[in-house]
Design a protein around this motif. Structure first.
Motif, PDB file in Angstrom:
ATOM      1  N   THR A  57       0.841  -1.110   0.175  1.00 20.61           N
ATOM      2  CA  THR A  57      -0.164  -0.066  -0.095  1.00 20.61           C
ATOM      3  C   THR A  57       0.837   1.423   0.050  1.00 20.61           C
ATOM      4  O   THR A  57       0.405   2.383  -0.168  1.00 20.61           O
ATOM      5  N   TRP A  58       2.168   1.184   0.425  1.00 18.89           N
ATOM      6  CA  TRP A  58       3.140   2.350   0.047  1.00 18.89           C
ATOM      7  C   TRP A  58       3.531   2.742  -1.160  1.00 18.89           C
ATOM      8  O   TRP A  58       3.997   3.689  -1.298  1.00 18.89           O
ATOM      9  N   GLU A  59       3.404   1.672  -1.950  1.00 21.08           N
ATOM     10  CA  GLU A  59       3.664   1.878  -3.399  1.00 21.08           C
ATOM     11  C   GLU A  59       2.482   2.588  -4.333  1.00 21.08           C
ATOM     12  O   GLU A  59       1.567   1.842  -4.401  1.00 21.08           O
ATOM     13  N   LYS A  60       2.738   3.679  -4.727  1.00 20.87           N
ATOM     14  CA  LYS A  60       1.704   4.625  -5.357  1.00 20.87           C
ATOM     15  C   LYS A  60       0.974   3.806  -6.551  1.00 20.87           C
ATOM     16  O   LYS A  60      -0.273   4.012  -6.844  1.00 20.87           O
ATOM     17  N   ASP A  61       1.923   3.114  -7.336  1.00 20.59           N
ATOM     18  CA  ASP A  61       1.417   2.664  -8.404  1.00 20.59           C
ATOM     19  C   ASP A  61       1.322   1.321  -8.511  1.00 20.59           C
ATOM     20  O   ASP A  61       1.553   0.623  -9.659  1.00 20.59           O
ATOM     21  N   VAL A  62       1.158   0.685  -7.539  1.00 21.03           N
ATOM     22  CA  VAL A  62       1.010  -0.860  -7.214  1.00 21.03           C
ATOM     23  C   VAL A  62      -0.083  -1.616  -8.280  1.00 21.03           C
ATOM     24  O   VAL A  62       0.188  -2.645  -8.717  1.00 21.03           O
ATOM     25  N   LEU A  63      -0.979  -0.947  -8.297  1.00 16.69           N
ATOM     26  CA  LEU A  63      -2.294  -1.274  -9.208  1.00 16.69           C
ATOM     27  C   LEU A  63      -1.795  -1.525 -10.712  1.00 16.69           C
ATOM     28  O   LEU A  63      -2.426  -2.047 -11.502  1.00 16.69           O
ATOM     29  N   THR A  64      -0.835  -0.859 -11.224  1.00 14.63           N
ATOM     30  CA  THR A  64      -0.457  -0.630 -12.450  1.00 14.63           C
ATOM     31  C   THR A  64       0.414  -1.539 -12.939  1.00 14.63           C
ATOM     32  O   THR A  64       1.056  -1.928 -14.013  1.00 14.63           O
ATOM     33  N   LYS A  65       1.147  -2.242 -12.034  1.00 17.15           N
ATOM     34  CA  LYS A  65       2.319  -3.078 -12.062  1.00 17.15           C
ATOM     35  C   LYS A  65       1.680  -4.567 -12.122  1.00 17.15           C
ATOM     36  O   LYS A  65       0.645  -4.882 -11.664  1.00 17.15           O
ATOM     37  N   ASN A  66       2.656  -5.566 -12.927  1.00 18.76           N
ATOM     38  CA  ASN A  66       2.373  -6.779 -13.081  1.00 18.76           C
ATOM     39  C   ASN A  66       3.149  -7.380 -11.939  1.00 18.76           C
ATOM     40  O   ASN A  66       4.325  -7.678 -11.993  1.00 18.76           O
ATOM     41  N   GLY A  67       2.336  -7.978 -10.953  1.00 18.10           N
ATOM     42  CA  GLY A  67       3.125  -8.668  -9.689  1.00 18.10           C
ATOM     43  C   GLY A  67       3.490  -9.830  -9.725  1.00 18.10           C
ATOM     44  O   GLY A  67       4.350 -10.264  -9.042  1.00 18.10           O
ATOM     45  N   LEU A  68       2.996 -10.480 -10.578  1.00 19.32           N
ATOM     46  CA  LEU A  68       3.264 -12.091 -10.705  1.00 19.32           C
ATOM     47  C   LEU A  68       3.813 -12.417 -12.186  1.00 19.32           C
ATOM     48  O   LEU A  68       2.952 -12.468 -13.128  1.00 19.32           O
TER      49      LEU A  68
END
Length: 143
Positions: A57-68
């Motif tokens: 949640t500290w990562e502002k663009d977390v939802l735009t990254k491909n996490g896996l």
């Protein structure tokens, strides 16, 4: 006064039954089938790896990254991991008014991929109160 022999034997048997009953029930518990299934599933998870992504949640663009990425799964397969844990900060996303559909779309895009590599996927309802000052120390602030 003497007790009749039958009373003494019956009394001793009753006393032994009372004493032995807890030992019998503790050593031979009846486990419901649903619990046995849960234990079997948990055991099948074996060793696993956690994917750090949707709890950041500290990562502002977390939802735009491909996490896996597939390369992550390929690398995790080599040492013999059997499960993948995906922590998701649902509560945080809700508090930020991020639509559920956006979060579930990201999760849906991931659900089948671990299975292709032989992993079981665990979706973890993760605490989402970390921020820039607490995520490194693990200190979580209350709402």
């Amino acid at each position: 006064m003497e007790l009749p022999v039958s009373f003494s034997v019956n009394g001793i048997l009753l006393l032994l039954g009372i004493i032995m009953f807890p030992m019998v029930t503790k050593s031979n518990p009846t486990i419901p089938i649903t619990r046995l299934i849960a234990f079997k599933r948990a055991k099948s998870l074996d060793n696993g790896v956690s994917v750090s992504w949707l709890e950041q949640t500290w990562e502002k663009d977390v939802l735009t990254k491909n996490g896996l990425k597939d390369t992550n799964l390929e690398l995790s397969k080599k040492p013999g991991f059997k499960s993948t844990r995906l922590p998701v900060a649902f509560e945080y996303f809700e508090s930020e008014h991020i639509p559920d559909e956006q979060i579930f779309t990201l999760i849906d895009n991931i659900i089948e991929r671990p299975n292709l590599y032989g992993f079981k996927l665990i979706i973890d309802y993760h605490n989402g109160n970390f921020n820039d000052s607490s995520y490194l120390t693990g200190n979580v602030k209350d709402h």
